[in-house]
Design an enzyme around this catalytic site. Structure first.
Site, mmCIF file in Angstrom:
data_model
loop_
_atom_site.group_PDB
_atom_site.id
_atom_site.type_symbol
_atom_site.label_atom_id
_atom_site.label_comp_id
_atom_site.label_asym_id
_atom_site.label_seq_id
_atom_site.Cartn_x
_atom_site.Cartn_y
_atom_site.Cartn_z
ATOM 1 N N LYS A 210 0.864 -1.180 0.000
ATOM 2 C CA LYS A 210 0.000 0.000 0.000
ATOM 3 C C LYS A 210 0.902 1.231 0.000
ATOM 4 C CE LYS A 210 -3.172 3.157 1.377
ATOM 5 N NZ LYS A 210 -3.663 3.111 2.744
ATOM 6 N N ASP A 344 -12.872 1.740 4.070
ATOM 7 C CA ASP A 344 -11.917 2.468 4.918
ATOM 8 C C ASP A 344 -12.316 2.365 6.389
ATOM 9 O OD1 ASP A 344 -9.579 3.820 5.362
ATOM 10 O OD2 ASP A 344 -10.213 5.715 4.498
#
Length: 431
Positions: A210, A344
């Site tokens: 990421k 998220d």
């Protein structure tokens, strides 16, 4: 001695008989998710941890088999959330102090609680896109070993940033305690450090990479949009990740930063607030997935209205960027960009993940498209379609159910009644 041998043989036969027992799930409706089809009155047979048969009608096995009556429910593949932070959760101003007051073990323990909530909400698989101390690696391993209950985790461990970038953990700290972080801590400058950071994530046990290609909303830094990696750094990250069999997920709000990342060959763009038609064309050309996280945008926009909830440097970013993501998703969907489900969560509360379905439909997606984004497309994104993401014979028995038909009322996805992961039942309508 003869009696003992006979007793042992009898016990062995019972064990063998039990091992042959199957589970028959009678579903009023079935969304296999490998297409837009919906089946009615279907029985799914589970042997051990796999789907062995799919039968038309409500079928029962032998006396030793288990029958689960979900005739008033819709059965689907286990849900997948492609953007979570399962070892943390924003709880107001105090959250910004936790990096000074909590230890690695504290975040790991939080993760146990949040992982359970996620699983009970019907999400049997998640991507964890960033933690502080690689604690999500330990959490993943504990779940895989059966030590604790939780979803199947594919984790990026610590996100990779540039100095002062969105995932630089020392943003906002006094200079005397900032230090000079490097690739081991996920902070890079230049090609060599970019490669080293990827290799360090591999060494740490991460499943994927990421990066934070642009500024972000919640970091204590001025810009939420500026590009934060150079082209050669992005290429080094992507090329090195491929060498290690890892995909690359990219936090991005600003157009320039995300387009640099797309051209470099990353796997997915997360948030993507300032995408436009040019960006959509690039994503389609490079086969890049979009993970919208509309919930997070709504959540930060609401909290920005509360004085003191966010640091003053964060508040205007939250108020500006947050409300835009719903429209971005609508535009991306209309343009034909590939979309995978992500929330998220950790920004908003773990366990509330199902709200994202409602927002996706509000943005213009059909309910079946939103469900397939959280099943079929999620499995493609994590390269697990051969075992997960659809209800087909031979695949792992990850199954969830909601009462009634979610295609008539997508809000039903917020109330998952049945959860099976890897053939094990974690939640039933009676529970």
């Amino acid at each position: 001695m003869r009696v003992s041998i006979a007793s042992a043989a009898f016990a062995a036969s019972l064990i063998c008989a039990n091992s042959l027992a199957a589970t028959y799930i009678q579903a009023g409706k079935l969304i296999p998710a490998n297409s837009n089809d919906v089946l009615s009155k279907v029985t799914v047979v589970i042997d051990d941890n796999k789907i062995s048969q799919i039968k038309q009608g409500f079928v029962s096995g032998s006396e030793q088999d288990k029958v689960i009556n979900l005739q008033e429910y819709t059965l689907m593949p286990g849900l997948m959330d492609m953007h979570t932070h399962v070892t943390s959760q924003i709880n107001g101003p105090a959250s910004y102090m936790e990096r000074f007051t909590l230890n690695e073990a504290d975040f790991a323990i939080k993760g146990v609680q949040y992982a359970n909530r996620t699983l009970m909400a019907g999400f049997t698989t998640i991507r964890n896109l960033g933690d502080g101390y690689n604690e999500s690696v330990a959490l993943r391993n504990a779940i895989n070993k059966g030590v604790i209950d939780g979803p199947r985790i594919f984790t990026a461990a610590k996100s990779i940033a540039t100095t002062g970038g969105h995932a630089d953990p020392t943003n906002g700290q006094a200079s005397r305690i900032q230090g000079d972080l490097g690739p081991k801590e996920g902070v890079i400058n230049g090609v060599a450090e970019a490669r080293k950071a990827v290799r360090q994530r591999y060494k740490d046990g991460a499943d994927l990479i990421k990066i934070t290609a642009t500024g972000g909303v919640l970091s204590v830094a001025k810009s939420g949009q500026n590009p934060q990696f150079m082209d050669d750094e992005l290429k080094a990250i992507v090329d090195t990740a491929k060498d290690y069999g890892m995909t690359v997920a990219v936090h991005a709000h600003g157009k320039e930063g995300m387009e640099r990342a797309i051209k470099a060959g990353v796997t997915s763009i997360e948030h993507g607030t300032y995408m436009d038609e040019q960006t959509f064309k690039l994503m389609k050309k490079h086969n890049t997935y979009y993970v919208p996280t509309v919930m997070a945008g709504n959540w930060v926009a609401e909290k920005a209205k509360i004085e003191g909830f966010f640091p003053e440097l964060v508040r205007p970013k939250a108020a500006t960027i947050g409300p835009l993501i719903l429209q971005t998703l609508s535009n991306a969907h209309e343009a034909g960009v590939k979309i995978a489900f992500g929330t998220d969560s950790g920004v908003s509360a773990h366990g509330d993940n199902g709200l994202e379905f409602v927002l996706m439909v509000e943005a213009g997606m059909k309910p079946i498209e939103a469900i397939r984004a959280a099943t079929y497309h999620g499995a493609i994104l994590i390269e697990q379609l051969d075992t997960l993401g659809t209800i087909e014979t031979g695949k792992l028995a990850d199954l969830v159910a909601v009462k009634g038909n979610p295609l008539d009322d997508i809000k039903r996805m917020q109330h998952v009644s049945f959860v099976m992961k890897n053939g094990q039942i974690y939640k039933t309508p009676e529970a």
